[in-house]
Design a protein around this motif. Structure first.
Motif, short mmCIF file in Angstrom:
data_model
loop_
_atom_site.label_atom_id
_atom_site.label_comp_id
_atom_site.label_asym_id
_atom_site.label_seq_id
_atom_site.Cartn_x
_atom_site.Cartn_y
_atom_site.Cartn_z
N PHE A 101 22.73 27.37 -3.66
CA PHE A 101 21.66 26.57 -4.57
C PHE A 101 22.01 26.23 -5.88
CE2 PHE A 101 17.77 27.79 -7.09
CZ PHE A 101 17.04 26.44 -6.68
N ARG A 131 23.59 22.76 -5.18
CA ARG A 131 22.60 22.02 -4.97
C ARG A 131 21.72 21.38 -5.88
NH1 ARG A 131 19.77 23.96 0.81
NH2 ARG A 131 18.29 22.48 0.14
N THR A 132 21.36 22.29 -6.91
CA THR A 132 20.40 21.92 -7.99
C THR A 132 21.24 21.01 -9.21
OG1 THR A 132 20.94 24.18 -9.17
CG2 THR A 132 18.89 24.12 -7.71
N ASN A 143 21.69 17.72 -7.78
CA ASN A 143 20.33 17.24 -7.14
C ASN A 143 20.33 16.79 -5.59
OD1 ASN A 143 17.81 16.25 -7.37
ND2 ASN A 143 18.49 13.90 -7.83
N ASP A 144 20.73 17.95 -4.94
CA ASP A 144 20.75 17.96 -3.60
C ASP A 144 21.96 16.91 -3.26
OD1 ASP A 144 19.48 19.96 -2.11
OD2 ASP A 144 17.54 19.12 -2.12
N ARG A 176 22.86 14.08 -4.49
CA ARG A 176 22.71 12.80 -4.87
C ARG A 176 23.08 12.66 -6.14
NH1 ARG A 176 17.66 14.44 -2.25
NH2 ARG A 176 16.67 14.71 -4.27
N THR A 201 28.28 13.87 -7.27
CA THR A 201 28.88 14.88 -6.21
C THR A 201 30.12 14.46 -5.84
OG1 THR A 201 26.45 14.89 -5.47
CG2 THR A 201 28.30 15.99 -4.10
N HIS A 243 27.53 27.57 3.44
CA HIS A 243 26.30 27.38 4.07
C HIS A 243 26.23 28.27 5.42
CE1 HIS A 243 23.84 25.41 7.20
NE2 HIS A 243 23.24 24.79 6.38
N GLU A 273 13.60 28.12 -2.99
CA GLU A 273 13.39 26.32 -3.52
C GLU A 273 11.92 26.06 -3.40
OE1 GLU A 273 15.72 24.98 -0.05
OE2 GLU A 273 17.11 24.27 -1.27
#
Length: 490
Positions: A312, A315-316, A319-320, A322, A325, A337, A349
């Motif tokens: 998490f 991902r945060t 920004n997932d 995007r 990265t 995962h 989430e």
């Protein structure tokens, strides 16, 4: 009869699934790997000696010029899955791609090999669905291996520091108002310290206000201690800064406090971090990525809760995946995962949005001012600074907007949150230029905390808001190079 057809020694044409054009070093190596899968392979090469060598190795090899437009006639193409033009001659590969593109159905993939990116473009234009550039592949492989060496070296240094400090107490200090990346990274560091009999506590100041962040801490039951004052640091033998690097910059640590460990992925312009052990990697998207690598290298068991927290966190902060990265972030996420609790991740989430967040979002929409593709919004007095980035993220989705700045007043400071999807703009640099050392961040996400200073003496709240708005808007627009007279309606 076509010259290529004269080279066929059997009346029955081979019926390959994979047709390799060029039996040199790369073509031969690919054929050997494909043979392990028991696929039907045919190799065509213009060199008689090479063809004979391939046959001696047990391959179905044919003599032929790969640039011949009638070359496809010497094989039965009904079972063909892929044509691979892998000779060392770029021009020959390009012609072969164009020739086969004209005669095989679209369901047959055509791939090729090029010596550089310019030739790659030519082959793509000729019809290749994918072009391999060996020098780039080799350099990437070497770079990844060097990165692995660096990671092991740094991980060994961290283990050495902890071994030398076995049995101590360690205060792991987060930046003020910590986010999931900082919290999960500190959580991981506490698990690492257990291996060395080091008792570690996670310390933070400010508020955990974002509704997702609150759910994150509560659902994962991550133990954290609120800093009551500078005296709390005297309770520990050493301190670690995680997801931040400079004492007193966005944290409560005194500026002259010695630091044992720094682990971060942010840059701080001219400020120079100092610690016994430092690992600052600005080439990754999250500190949680760095801590995941440590866990892997030190062979430390990763619980479902820790894996969920780190995933998490990555991902945060990306920004997932995007924003900012890298391959390291993807690799860390791939490792985490299958170990994560995805039902728990869904709960983290999707918590309900607070009324305050909705109110601030409404204020941000109502008070927006647009200058070209830049949007600024003053939301007034706030109780929770975490509402600002949520509003900025929302407004960035508006059509025609590439940069968003949302700001408000809390206590004796102005808090600013900015988001950007214009690749020409490094938002962190712009914020630092506009608001000084207490500002910064990434190319696409940044923030600032500005003391009210002389503005705090204003007794009228409306006057204070207007003075703040004029100052923030003017300084930001000047730093980003936008004319203040260019305001337009949106």
């Amino acid at each position: 009869m076509n010259p290529s057809q004269k080279n066929v020694e059997s009346v029955k044409k081979p019926r390959p699934e994979f047709l390799i054009l060029g039996g040199g070093i790369i073509g031969f190596a690919v054929a050997k790997e494909l043979r392990k899968t028991e696929k039907e392979i045919t190799v065509i090469d213009v060199d008689k000696t090479r063809v004979e060598t391939l046959r001696q190795e047990g391959f179905n090899a044919l003599l032929g010029d790969i640039t011949d437009p009638d070359l496809y006639n010497i094989v039965d193409t009904r079972n063909l899955i892929c044509v691979a033009a892998l000779s060392s001659n770029d021009d020959a590969n390009t012609k072969a791609v164009a020739n086969f593109k004209a005669v095989v159905p679209d369901s047959v993939k055509i791939i090729s090999r090029a010596s550089d990116t310019l030739k790659k473009e030519e082959m793509m234009a000729a019809g290749s669905s994918y072009v391999f550039v060996p020098p780039l592949i080799v350099s990437k492989t070497i770079t990844e291996y060097l990165d692995l060496i660096e990671t092991k070296h740094i991980g060994n240094r961290l283990a050495q520091w902890m071994e030398e400090h076995r049995g101590i107490t360690l205060g792991i200090v987060l930046h003020d108002n910590p986010d999931p990346d900082a919290i999960s990274s500190a959580y991981a560091l506490t698990e690492i310290t257990k291996k060395f009999d080091i008792k570690a506590d996670i310390l933070y100041d400010g508020k955990v206000g974002h509704h997702e962040n609150k759910a994150f801490i509560n659902l994962l039951a991550i133990p954290m201690i609120k800093i009551s004052g500078p005296e709390v640091f005297d309770q520990y033998d050493s301190l670690a800064l995680v997801d931040n690097s400079i004492p007193s910059v966005n944290n409560s640590v005194p500026a002259d406090q010695p630091i044992g460990i720094i682990i971060d992925h942010h840059s701080y312009a001219d400020l120079e971090p100092s610690a016994d052990f430092m690992d600052i990697r600005t080439n990754v998207g999250a500190s949680a990525t760095i801590l995941t690598k440590y866990l892997q290298q030190m062979d430390i068991p990763v619980s479902k809760e820790l894996a969920t927290a780190l995933l998490f966190g990555i991902r945060t902060d990306t920004n997932d995946f995007r924003r900012n990265t890298t391959s390291a972030d993807f690799a860390a996420a791939s490792f985490l995962h299958p170990l994560s609790d995805h039902d728990l991740l869904t709960q983290v989430e999707t918590p309900s949005m607070s009324v305050e967040t909705l109110d601030i979002l409404s204020e941000a929409i109502r008070n927006r001012e647009v200058y070209g593709t830049v949007l600024l919004s003053n939301v007034g007095t706030i109780r929770n600074r975490d509402t600002l980035p949520q509003a900025a993220d929302y407004l960035l989705a508006m059509e025609g907007i590439s940069t968003v700045v949302v700001f408000g007043i809390m206590d004796d400071s102005i808090y600013v949150s900015a988001r950007n999807d214009d690749i020409r703009v490094h938002l962190g640099d712009v914020m630092r230029e506009a608001f000084g050392d207490n500002a910064g961040g990434h190319p696409t996400a940044a923030g600032a905390k500005i003391p009210l200073g002389v503005f705090s003496s204003a007794k009228d709240k409306q006057i204070l808001q207007k003075l703040v708005e004029e100052s923030v808007v003017k300084r930001f627009l000047s730093a980003i190079g936008v004319d203040e007279d260019s305001e337009n309606d949106l």
